[in-house]
Design a protein around this motif. Sequence first.
Motif, PDB file in Angstrom:
ATOM      1  N   PHE A  16     -36.645  28.653  22.679  1.00 52.16           N
ATOM      2  CA  PHE A  16     -35.590  29.022  21.750  1.00 52.16           C
ATOM      3  C   PHE A  16     -35.882  27.631  20.480  1.00 52.16           C
ATOM      4  N   THR A  17     -35.395  28.230  19.495  1.00 49.87           N
ATOM      5  CA  THR A  17     -35.135  27.255  18.343  1.00 49.87           C
ATOM      6  C   THR A  17     -33.734  27.260  18.069  1.00 49.87           C
ATOM      7  N   TYR A  18     -33.263  26.163  17.990  1.00 51.64           N
ATOM      8  CA  TYR A  18     -31.781  25.739  17.765  1.00 51.64           C
ATOM      9  C   TYR A  18     -31.277  25.706  16.263  1.00 51.64           C
ATOM     10  N   LEU A  19     -30.225  26.246  15.813  1.00 48.49           N
ATOM     11  CA  LEU A  19     -29.755  26.206  14.540  1.00 48.49           C
ATOM     12  C   LEU A  19     -28.403  25.684  14.312  1.00 48.49           C
ATOM     13  N   GLY A  20     -27.628  25.807  15.462  1.00 48.96           N
ATOM     14  CA  GLY A  20     -26.313  24.987  15.166  1.00 48.96           C
ATOM     15  C   GLY A  20     -25.151  25.903  14.938  1.00 48.96           C
ATOM     16  N   ASP A  21     -23.963  25.451  14.547  1.00 47.35           N
ATOM     17  CA  ASP A  21     -22.652  25.891  14.590  1.00 47.35           C
ATOM     18  C   ASP A  21     -22.814  27.567  14.244  1.00 47.35           C
ATOM     19  N   ALA A  22     -22.213  28.353  15.171  1.00 46.57           N
ATOM     20  CA  ALA A  22     -22.370  29.742  14.737  1.00 46.57           C
ATOM     21  C   ALA A  22     -21.324  30.384  13.292  1.00 46.57           C
ATOM     22  N   GLY A  23     -20.710  29.100  13.017  1.00 49.44           N
ATOM     23  CA  GLY A  23     -19.973  29.401  11.807  1.00 49.44           C
ATOM     24  C   GLY A  23     -21.070  29.935  10.528  1.00 49.44           C
ATOM     25  N   LEU A  24     -22.315  29.780  10.787  1.00 48.36           N
ATOM     26  CA  LEU A  24     -23.035  30.150   9.492  1.00 48.36           C
ATOM     27  C   LEU A  24     -23.170  31.616   9.418  1.00 48.36           C
ATOM     28  N   MET A  25     -22.568  32.138  10.441  1.00 51.68           N
ATOM     29  CA  MET A  25     -22.493  33.746  10.297  1.00 51.68           C
ATOM     30  C   MET A  25     -21.602  34.132   9.258  1.00 51.68           C
ATOM     31  N   ASN A  26     -20.639  33.578   9.105  1.00 54.52           N
ATOM     32  CA  ASN A  26     -19.476  33.755   8.210  1.00 54.52           C
ATOM     33  C   ASN A  26     -19.461  33.320   6.933  1.00 54.52           C
ATOM     34  N   ARG A  27     -20.667  34.050   6.356  1.00 55.66           N
ATOM     35  CA  ARG A  27     -21.105  33.704   4.938  1.00 55.66           C
ATOM     36  C   ARG A  27     -19.991  34.220   4.043  1.00 55.66           C
ATOM     37  N   PRO A  28     -19.466  33.427   2.996  1.00 56.32           N
ATOM     38  CA  PRO A  28     -18.417  33.996   2.048  1.00 56.32           C
ATOM     39  C   PRO A  28     -19.152  34.739   1.125  1.00 56.32           C
ATOM     40  N   TYR A  29     -18.182  35.538   0.584  1.00 61.47           N
ATOM     41  CA  TYR A  29     -18.362  36.515  -0.414  1.00 61.47           C
ATOM     42  C   TYR A  29     -18.782  35.922  -1.966  1.00 61.47           C
ATOM     43  N   TRP A  30     -19.941  36.334  -2.467  1.00 61.00           N
ATOM     44  CA  TRP A  30     -20.542  35.774  -3.586  1.00 61.00           C
ATOM     45  C   TRP A  30     -19.640  35.828  -4.609  1.00 61.00           C
ATOM     46  N   LEU A  31     -18.639  36.742  -5.032  1.00 65.71           N
ATOM     47  CA  LEU A  31     -18.027  37.026  -6.231  1.00 65.71           C
ATOM     48  C   LEU A  31     -16.788  36.548  -5.912  1.00 65.71           C
ATOM     49  N   SER A  32     -16.514  36.036  -5.063  1.00 69.97           N
ATOM     50  CA  SER A  32     -14.959  35.381  -4.829  1.00 69.97           C
ATOM     51  C   SER A  32     -14.746  34.346  -5.856  1.00 69.97           C
ATOM     52  N   GLU A  33     -13.556  34.131  -6.176  1.00 74.12           N
ATOM     53  CA  GLU A  33     -13.432  33.113  -7.254  1.00 74.12           C
ATOM     54  C   GLU A  33     -13.421  31.768  -6.907  1.00 74.12           C
ATOM     55  N   THR A  34     -13.210  31.625  -5.529  1.00 70.37           N
ATOM     56  CA  THR A  34     -13.561  30.299  -5.046  1.00 70.37           C
ATOM     57  C   THR A  34     -14.845  30.129  -4.441  1.00 70.37           C
ATOM     58  N   ALA A  35     -15.828  31.092  -4.752  1.00 69.11           N
ATOM     59  CA  ALA A  35     -17.073  31.208  -4.178  1.00 69.11           C
ATOM     60  C   ALA A  35     -17.869  29.719  -3.957  1.00 69.11           C
ATOM     61  N   HIS A  59     -34.720  33.043  19.608  1.00 66.48           N
ATOM     62  CA  HIS A  59     -35.674  33.152  20.618  1.00 66.48           C
ATOM     63  C   HIS A  59     -36.963  33.284  20.254  1.00 66.48           C
ATOM     64  N   GLU A  60     -37.302  32.281  19.493  1.00 66.23           N
ATOM     65  CA  GLU A  60     -38.601  32.492  18.566  1.00 66.23           C
ATOM     66  C   GLU A  60     -39.857  32.716  19.398  1.00 66.23           C
ATOM     67  N   GLN A  61     -40.054  32.083  20.658  1.00 63.71           N
ATOM     68  CA  GLN A  61     -41.120  32.184  21.562  1.00 63.71           C
ATOM     69  C   GLN A  61     -40.498  33.454  22.496  1.00 63.71           C
ATOM     70  N   GLY A  62     -39.872  34.496  22.073  1.00 65.83           N
ATOM     71  CA  GLY A  62     -39.603  35.583  23.097  1.00 65.83           C
ATOM     72  C   GLY A  62     -39.437  36.758  22.176  1.00 65.83           C
ATOM     73  N   ASP A  63     -38.235  37.517  22.246  1.00 66.57           N
ATOM     74  CA  ASP A  63     -37.959  38.901  21.659  1.00 66.57           C
ATOM     75  C   ASP A  63     -37.584  38.580  20.204  1.00 66.57           C
ATOM     76  N   ARG A  64     -37.350  37.536  19.575  1.00 67.49           N
ATOM     77  CA  ARG A  64     -36.929  37.120  18.134  1.00 67.49           C
ATOM     78  C   ARG A  64     -35.515  37.598  18.019  1.00 67.49           C
ATOM     79  N   SER A  65     -34.531  37.527  19.111  1.00 67.34           N
ATOM     80  CA  SER A  65     -33.222  37.641  18.936  1.00 67.34           C
ATOM     81  C   SER A  65     -32.522  36.456  18.661  1.00 67.34           C
ATOM     82  N   TRP A  66     -31.436  36.502  17.655  1.00 72.12           N
ATOM     83  CA  TRP A  66     -30.629  35.609  17.378  1.00 72.12           C
ATOM     84  C   TRP A  66     -29.466  35.561  18.408  1.00 72.12           C
TER      85      TRP A  66
END
Lengths: 102, 989
Positions: A16-35, A59-66
């Motif tokens: 596997f390749t490690y990325l970190g905090d799964a909070g990265l999945m909660n990407r903000p809305y780009w047109l929000s006033e406080t974007a 899973h880079e050396q495998g099935d490429r699932s995050w």
Amino acid sequence: MIINHPLLGPRDAQEFTYLGDAGLMNRPYWLSETALQQFHDYLYLRENPAGEHRELWFHEQGDRSWLVVTRNTVTHEILKVELARDVALAQKAANLVQEPSQ
Amino acid sequence: MSAVSTQQVNRLSGGLVDRGQPLSFRFDGQSYQGCSGDTLASALMANGVRLMGRSFKYHRPRGLLSAGSEEPNALVELRTGGRQEPNTRATVAELYDGLDARSQNRWPSLERDMMAINDRFANFLTAGFYYKTFMWPKAFWEKLYEPIIRKAAGLGRLTGDADPDAYDKGFLHCDLLVVGAGPAGLAAALTAGRAGARVILADEDFLLGGRLLSEAQPLADIAGADWAGQVQAELAVMGNVRILPRTTVFGAYDHGIYGAVERNADHVAAPDAGKPRQTLWRIYSKRAIIATGAIERPIAFENNDRPGIMLAGAVRSFANRWAATPASSVVIFANNDDAHQTARDLQAKGVDVPAVVDVRPDAPEIPGIELLAGAQIVETAGRLGLRSVTVRMANGKTRIIPCGALAMSGGWNPNLGLTCHQRGRPVWDGDLHAFVPGQDLPVGQHVAGAAMGAMSTDAALRSGAEQAGEALADLGFTVPAPELPKAEDAPVSLTPFWHVQGAKRAWLDFQNDVTVKDVKLAHQENFTAVEHLKRYTTLGMATDQGKTSNVGALAVMAELTGKSIPQTGTTIFRPPYTPVAMGALAGRAVGKDFHPTRLTPSHAWAEEQGAVFVEVGNWLRAQWFPKPGETHWRQSVDREVQQTRRSVGICDVTTLGKIDVQGADAAAFLNMMYANGFAKLPVGKVRYGLMLREDGVAYDDGTAARLAEDHFVVTTTTANAVLVYRNMEFVRQCLCPDMDVQLISTTEAWAQYAVAGPNARKLLQKIVDPEFDISNDAFPFMACGEITVCGGCRARLFRISFSGELAYEIAVPTRYGDALMREMMAAGEAFDVTPYGTEALGVMRIEKGHAAGNELNGTTTALNLGLGRMVSGKKDCIGNVLSRREGMNTDDALRLVGLKPVTPAQSLPAGGHLMAASGPVDAAHDQGYVTSAAYSPTLGTAIGLGFVKGGAERLGEQLRLVNPLEKQEMLVEIVSAHFVDPEGEKLRA
């Protein structure tokens, strides 16, 4: 470490390749006033606890699932492993229920 | 000196050595004979050799302390040439015929070591000596002090030759890993093996049995070694058990994973052809039993480090297992009953035991041996080998006892290193007077036998079976308890005793020369915490990691601080348990095999042309193709550029990343990935795309070709192929899970070639099958399509240009890459076609002003690159929001420009910085920097690309290019980055 892949069973962490905090999945809305502020927080203010942590592994050396791996960063105990796509879909569904207008 | 000594003067009767198989070996040039079954240590001992090494700091003469892997003193160099190996413990070096060993850390010889002068200055060389002495003047450290210290210190020497042997790596899986094959380990393996569990039994020794091999006391009616042999025979035929002798389990890692080194061929002169010397095993265990026994601790007394002064259990091992004694008369010095067994065993083997000195006034009598109860050893004599010991009797009188060896014992410490590798803390056992493993063991780990404090043979056997039963019951096995023989079951009888009071130089850590006095000094200077004590005195920091010394030293510290030992605490252990050769860790990943080499499909063709290759990541790419008569790379590169711009050239671009993107939402997905838009790209067209990081910085560029409504082919740079794919999967799975889109990397599925130059179309028309019209009208700039070539071979054609010429990229399935290259070269003969390499590719893209890796360097934005307008404001994309941050959009931001030397003959140094034509040269006045530079054969001058504040608004301005590292300064002029065909007429032709 061994990560119990939801589709492939137990796999060595070396695959596997490690990325970190799964909070990265909660990407903000780009047109929000406080974007700008939201994106700043999203990118730079990530969780890094000593203890239980939800984090992203690829899973880079495998099935490429995050995967979303819930891991205790002190003991390295792995409590839960989910397909990130399932988590993301569930999140979207939950958000739609809460904010039907968006 | 060189006479062969066949006299094994200290060889005893019995033992587990085969006298029918004599082995010749050499130590420091002298020839000796030993037996099969010997270690280097036992063979030297049998030959009467006591002096085997010199200590690290004081260069004190040293002999064996132990009989196992905890040995601190007898470190030797083995073998010669490329197989030379330093710092091997003689106690674990299995003897073979022809073994060549040498002592180390001495000059000119082991007997006469000049550096032993250090010992005379011991009063100055105390703990903290380096920190206190070499502080001033500061500048002297690097140039003077450190090199001198480095020369004086150190142990063995590395050979300068390459290691000729192979090392391997392997993976093993089991229900139960048993570490150590002593009584506890054998009982555990037997229990688990009979229950049908998959078992791995590993032991660092070449014989199974552990302590059973060293003890004379039988198990019921059978010798310990014979029982071990029976168990081994039973285990060996079980299909579910794997026995790994000569295998050290050196680390306990997460989730039941253990690291182990198997020494496949260290016990022979050279490995068999094709076989590895050592194998690094990664063992995945569901449960593990640590049955690593115990390590005896020395007692600190005056001059307790002379050759011949050993641990009592080790002396017993040498006598019983290896039939060797360190001397013909051996005195015992102990605080416990166990050491009395050494006296009895020695006497039974005919070795003279003049006295047992026991610090306990109530020590039990030993029939036939003089017991000096309540006595202590206060001094020893014999510089290169023990001659006598001085005993202070219970009544205060002293007595000198001549002897050649002293067997000492301060008790035994459970060997619990592997229980600490996940930060488990040992706890003090007040009955055993030793640390035992705590409760916080690594996941799935059990401890059995002496390692957990079950010190008698009987207790060890039973705990091994019990722990195996518990571990396997967890896994759902039904485990019948095995019948185990009744064995010795004496309770531990010991009175704690760490050091003889009043000693001036009493060693605790033998290898790093730490004495009681050093611990006192650490205490005096307030380094009383165990971790401070360790670092201040270097206690336990030698290659033996303090296996024999840590507990003794902290007991002394506890005494000094008036605290108990558990209050004082203990340091814990890290992997590796014993040193692991770098070769074993590297395995087969050495030299050219350090990383994989990727070759493009036409690599063989390029080799035939004499191409010079360059490594690009794992790829080998042709850098240029020298022609006969070309003696300098610039000649070849200039020619390739000129030939391409004049007629046509072909470049292998297979290494670019290629990603197939398919699905109804493919265009929407690419909109998210790229800064610029792709939704409106018509089928049959290619578009340049720029990717940003989420922080707004540009990180990769490439093209996306739309082959169908729902099908794109994306290219990435060679360097970022893996990263871009990873990021695309992240966006697909984590951010846009509801999109109908699928990705796959096709980098290795297609061979791809750039065909560039005014005659590119003419060349391709000879290759492309006639039903496909590739005229300028039918197939204009930025067109793409699926075609066939050479009479039906599937291919893809893209009309894109990196050189500024009329150019195409043509892709065929990988297996046709070589054939296509040959066909195109044949077809191009009429046009004087040339292959060109990465250098000419680079020159032509600089001439055209295209950004590449040098410009997309991880600090530059789309704005810097002059591509600011590409970041669409009409849609979201990765990096969109943060690319609009204030600081990244200032008016004087760096912009990409072209640069030309004012004096045309000068070449531009890439990396040089730009300053105003006059004025200071410093960071505060920095105007920008040069990213790419080349000689342009097209313009006949050096040219460059770079970033300049204000950029294109400053065309025509002169700046100073400075390169302070090489004291270069020159004037350059800011020009357009498009040196060649700025209007793009050629590529649309």
